[in-house]
Design a protein around this motif. Structure first.
Motif, PDB file in Angstrom:
ATOM      1  N   ILE A   9       0.830  -1.206   0.000  1.00  0.00           N
ATOM      2  CA  ILE A   9       0.000   0.000   0.000  1.00  0.00           C
ATOM      3  C   ILE A   9       0.865   1.256   0.000  1.00  0.00           C
ATOM      4  O   ILE A   9       0.653   2.183  -0.796  1.00  0.00           O
ATOM      5  N   ILE A  10       1.852   1.303   0.894  1.00  0.00           N
ATOM      6  CA  ILE A  10       2.726   2.484   0.981  1.00  0.00           C
ATOM      7  C   ILE A  10       3.528   2.644  -0.302  1.00  0.00           C
ATOM      8  O   ILE A  10       3.636   3.747  -0.861  1.00  0.00           O
ATOM      9  N   GLY A  11       4.092   1.530  -0.794  1.00  0.00           N
ATOM     10  CA  GLY A  11       4.879   1.598  -2.021  1.00  0.00           C
ATOM     11  C   GLY A  11       4.054   2.065  -3.201  1.00  0.00           C
ATOM     12  O   GLY A  11       4.520   2.841  -4.038  1.00  0.00           O
ATOM     13  N   CYS A  12       2.814   1.611  -3.266  1.00  0.00           N
ATOM     14  CA  CYS A  12       1.943   1.993  -4.381  1.00  0.00           C
ATOM     15  C   CYS A  12       1.586   3.476  -4.298  1.00  0.00           C
ATOM     16  O   CYS A  12       1.538   4.170  -5.328  1.00  0.00           O
ATOM     17  N   LYS A  13       1.340   3.972  -3.119  1.00  0.00           N
ATOM     18  CA  LYS A  13       1.016   5.382  -2.969  1.00  0.00           C
ATOM     19  C   LYS A  13       2.204   6.270  -3.338  1.00  0.00           C
ATOM     20  O   LYS A  13       2.033   7.315  -3.993  1.00  0.00           O
ATOM     21  N   LEU A  14       3.401   5.874  -2.922  1.00  0.00           N
ATOM     22  CA  LEU A  14       4.593   6.644  -3.282  1.00  0.00           C
ATOM     23  C   LEU A  14       4.817   6.629  -4.787  1.00  0.00           C
ATOM     24  O   LEU A  14       5.166   7.657  -5.386  1.00  0.00           O
ATOM     25  N   MET A  15       4.620   5.469  -5.395  1.00  0.00           N
ATOM     26  CA  MET A  15       4.788   5.368  -6.843  1.00  0.00           C
ATOM     27  C   MET A  15       3.759   6.240  -7.563  1.00  0.00           C
ATOM     28  O   MET A  15       4.081   6.952  -8.529  1.00  0.00           O
ATOM     29  N   ALA A  16       2.505   6.202  -7.110  1.00  0.00           N
ATOM     30  CA  ALA A  16       1.459   7.016  -7.737  1.00  0.00           C
ATOM     31  C   ALA A  16       1.777   8.499  -7.615  1.00  0.00           C
ATOM     32  O   ALA A  16       1.622   9.268  -8.580  1.00  0.00           O
ATOM     33  N   GLY A  17       2.234   8.914  -6.431  1.00  0.00           N
ATOM     34  CA  GLY A  17       2.568  10.322  -6.232  1.00  0.00           C
ATOM     35  C   GLY A  17       3.721  10.769  -7.096  1.00  0.00           C
ATOM     36  O   GLY A  17       3.688  11.855  -7.690  1.00  0.00           O
ATOM     37  N   PHE A  18       4.764   9.942  -7.189  1.00  0.00           N
ATOM     38  CA  PHE A  18       5.937  10.332  -7.979  1.00  0.00           C
ATOM     39  C   PHE A  18       5.603  10.384  -9.469  1.00  0.00           C
ATOM     40  O   PHE A  18       6.043  11.276 -10.193  1.00  0.00           O
TER      41      PHE A  18
END
Length: 786
Positions: free
Chosen positions: A558-567
């Motif tokens: 979940i955290i990794g996906c959110k960071l990827m989406a934001g970047f």
């Protein structure tokens, strides 16, 4: 009733198995029909080992028991004082009938019984009537002590061992029963002969097609049928059989034989196992129980209870299961299972009745072969149905609230012939679409995935085609608004391949362009080149994040996906911003006054990279980034990390780009007009000297200039505005092709509009007001001309 003899192609054998070596089977009533003649062997009733015709098996049946039972039924109806019990339980029926006549001489004699038989059968079937008279004569003859049923060897033959059986039914018609058990059902053409027949004159090739055919051969009446197809469309009827046999039966009614089905389409199991309803097996609200481990232990327990039996039905509370073992590992075949609420799980034996069941599970032969190649101790297939299964983390809705498990005690994957699970009579819903998912069984809660499973939806049925064994379920996936995120699997695959190839090429060529720029350090003095390089950096980052986005999404972090989406969102907004800054720079070049802007590049870079960071930070704090799914019509969906709120996506991305597009498109029109005017002005002057260092304009360079200008201004992204209605799919392809190859187009433009000219002497002010190591053609660094 007994089989008098069985003849094979290799001679006479007193046996009860055919072993599927016969391509043609001749069936007749050896106790009544008459002699079956062959020139070299006299008659079959006195065989002594002479070979019959090639691949022809001859079965002779004695139907005396059937006639005696029918006779007793008639006597019971007409002579109430006679105690006529069913003779089928007696091992010597003719002796029993003889003793019955002897003990009831006052009520039973040849005269009155003959009269009863004559009224009942004489006008119906002359041959059967004659046989009844023969039976009565033998039963009332004190000198006749023969008993044809004393042969204990032939009594062991049954339809279960032989596969076919001839009898006379209660309405005194010949009836041929053919088992539906695949291991004993003969795979041959059957010829029922009635009359005096010569086997050498029988035309075995005359029986063609799928229907039952009747033809005459002299005094021989022949009915032929193909066991594979003769009763395909027959209906099930109530049967008067001593055993609960699953058979097809053909009733020979003169020239109009009729085929019907008896029993059940589902195979009878050899063992029924009812286990205690332990709530710890698969509780709906589970703790830490590993489902795969629990199922493996349960399977071992059931296999031990089965022993040498080949099929078993298992029930554990609401959980139902079915186990089946191949009887002969050398003769593996596909196996199908069915489920219905009234009959539970079963092994389908009559494939023509599959449509009548709401659930169908097919395990291909290839799966058994792969299991056998792994040298497992016991070859089997187990199917379990779990109602009210444990919910996953997302609390997904499961179709009919049922999960199926298929196990073979081996790792089965990458099947060419897939395991098929079909759900019928599925109600269509506007809010959700059924899609097939699987789960390995690891952990306490399901982690459903579409990997290895395809979904096919036809009318009101859903079919799951999976290439591995595991837990299976159909989840009801909420439909996206207006189905805007649903495309065909073919288009999804095509777009994915185009994007992957295009992004890869773009990253490569943009990297080459960046390498060229930083290698030639003097090129940094060009403001236009610096702005273009910043745009290239933004595009490189955008392509990299896009290619790695799906991988991060599939990790389910979940955290990794959110960071990827934001970047990735930051890279997208930065790219849009640099499109606008490119247009702004061109406008400033056209309208630049004599006073330069202080710290021009610094201000441009801050405007290009800072505002997107602020927007992304705000959205990240508002929890707007998450995993989303792009749906296809077969369930082969694609996950990605992106903005989960469609409203935010439209306002921030589409709205922002709309403003950028309006500005860049206006700039593009102005620049095109400027280039046209410049070309007209240049055409009025004489040609430049050959050594002047300038390129001669060509049609190709003009096209590259316009295409490069479109890419630098981001006009190709404007095709997103047409992604609606009939233009939706074409705009997807155009948008994907142009933008995934945008980096490649920018490199070509950069290469063709830049040239290393080395150190040059100053040139006149009316030609240029700058001297640079890298000189850019239109629209870069062109003087104002009015």
């Amino acid at each position: 009733m007994a089989v008098i003899f069985v003849l094979y192609a290799s001679g006479v054998r007193n046996t009860c198995t055919l072993n599927n070596i016969c391509s043609n089977i001749v069936v007749f009533d050896g106790g009544y029909t008459g002699l079956v003649q062959h020139p070299k062997m006299g008659n079959f009733c006195n065989m002594s080992g002479v070979l019959p015709p090639h691949n022809v098996c001859v079965l002779s049946f004695d139907t005396t028991n059937d006639l005696i039972n029918n006779l007793l039924m008639v006597l019971r109806e007409n002579i109430s004082s006679v105690n006529t019990q069913d003779v089928s339980s007696h091992g010597q029926p003719q002796r029993f009938l003889k003793e019955m006549f002897k003990n009831n001489k006052e009520n039973l004699n040849k005269s009155n019984v003959t009269e009863i038989i004559q009224k009942k059968y004489a006008k119906i079937n002359e041959k059967i009537y004659s046989k009844y008279l023969q039976i009565v004569t033998e039963a009332t003859d004190d000198n006749n002590t023969s008993d044809n049923s004393s042969n204990t060897t032939t009594k062991s033959c049954t339809i279960d061992t032989l596969g076919v059986w001839l009898l006379i039914n209660k309405v005194n018609n010949y009836q041929l029963n053919i088992t539906r058990k695949s291991d004993t059902r003969p795979n041959a053409k059957i010829f029922f002969v009635d009359g005096k027949c010569n086997i050498t004159t029988m035309n075995f090739t005359k029986c063609q097609g799928d229907t039952i055919q009747v033809y005459m051969n002299g005094a021989c009446n022949i009915t032929c049928l193909n066991t594979e197809s003769a009763c395909t469309n027959a209906n099930y009827m109530s049967c008067d059989l001593k055993t609960n046999a699953n058979v097809d039966f053909i009733e020979f009614q003169g020239q109009s034989p009729n085929c019907s089905k008896c029993g059940s389409p589902v195979q009878s199991v050899e063992l029924t196992i009812a286990m205690e309803n332990t709530t710890s097996l698969f509780p709906k609200e589970d703790s830490t129980t590993d489902k795969a481990e629990v199922l493996a232990n349960l399977t071992v327990n059931i296999l031990e209870q089965m022993g040498n039996k080949t099929s078993a039905s298992v029930s554990i509370g609401e959980v139902q299961g079915i186990f089946v073992k191949p009887k002969d590992p050398a003769k593996l075949k596909s196996t199908s299972f069915v489920y219905s609420p009234d009959k539970n799980l079963g092994i389908i034996e009559d494939n023509t009745q599959i449509e009548a069941y709401p659930r169908l599970i097919s395990v291909p032969k290839e799966a058994f072969e792969k299991a056998l190649s792994q040298n497992i101790s016991k070859l089997f297939t187990a199917v379990f149905r779990f109602p009210n299964f444990t919910k996953d983390e997302k609390n997904s809705t499961v179709l009919n609230d049922e999960v199926y498990s298929i196990d073979m005690g081996a790792e089965i994957a990458n099947l060419t012939n897939t395991i098929n699970i079909t759900f019928k009579k599925v109600d269509k819903q506007k809010q959700a679409t059924p899609q097939c998912f699987s789960w390995s069984g690891s952990g306490s809660k399901p982690n459903w995935t579409t990997e290895g499973c395809n979904t096919t939806r036809i009318s009101d049925s859903v079919s799951c085609e999976c290439e591995h064994l595991t837990f299976f379920a159909v989840l009801m996936i909420p439909n996206p608004p207006d189905n805007s995120s649903t495309i065909s699997s073919t288009d999804l695959n095509n777009l994915t391949y185009i994007t992957s190839i295009g992004c890869g090429l773009s990253i490569f060529f943009l990297g080459v362009a960046l390498f060229m720029h930083f290698l030639l350090r003097r090129a940094r003095k060009s403001e236009a080149a610096q702005i273009l390089i910043n745009l290239m950096v933004a595009l490189v980052l955008l392509n990299l994040t896009f290619l790695t986005n799906e991988y991060v999404a599939n990790t389910d972090s979940i955290i990794g996906c959110k960071l990827m989406a934001g970047f990735m969102h930051y890279c997208l907004l930065s790219t849009f911003t640099w499109f606008g800054l490119e247009a702004l720079h061109l406008c400033l070049q056209l309208a630049r006054n004599s006073n330069p802007i202080r710290h021009y590049l610094t201000k441009i870079c801050v405007a290009g990279w800072a505002p997107p960071a602020i927007v992304v930070t705000v959205l990240f704090c508002m929890q707007k980034y998450d995993q989303i799914v792009i749906y296809s019509d077969t369930g082969k969906n694609v996950k990605m990390c992106w903005i989960k709120d469609s409203v935010v996506h439209y306002v921030v991305n589409i709205g922002y780009y709309s403003v950028i597009f309006a500005f860049t498109f206006t700039t593009f029109i102005i620049m095109l007009r400027w280039i046209v005017l410049l070309k007209r002005t240049a055409a009025g002057h004489h040609k430049a000297p050959a050594d002047s260092g300038k390129h001669t304009k060509t049609g190709t360079s003009d096209v590259l200039t316009v295409m490069g200008l479109s890419c630098t201004l981001g006009l190709t992204w404007g095709f997103a505005f047409f992604a609606y209605g009939a233009l939706r799919l074409p705009s997807y392809y155009i948008f994907t092709i142009l933008n995934s190859f945008q980096g490649f187009f920018l490199f070509i433009y950069y290469y063709n509009t830049s040239k290393i000219v080395g150190e040059r002497p100053p040139i006149s002010a009316d030609t240029s007001n700058t001297t640079e190591a890298t000189q850019m053609e239109n629209p870069y660094e062109k003087p104002k001309t009015f």
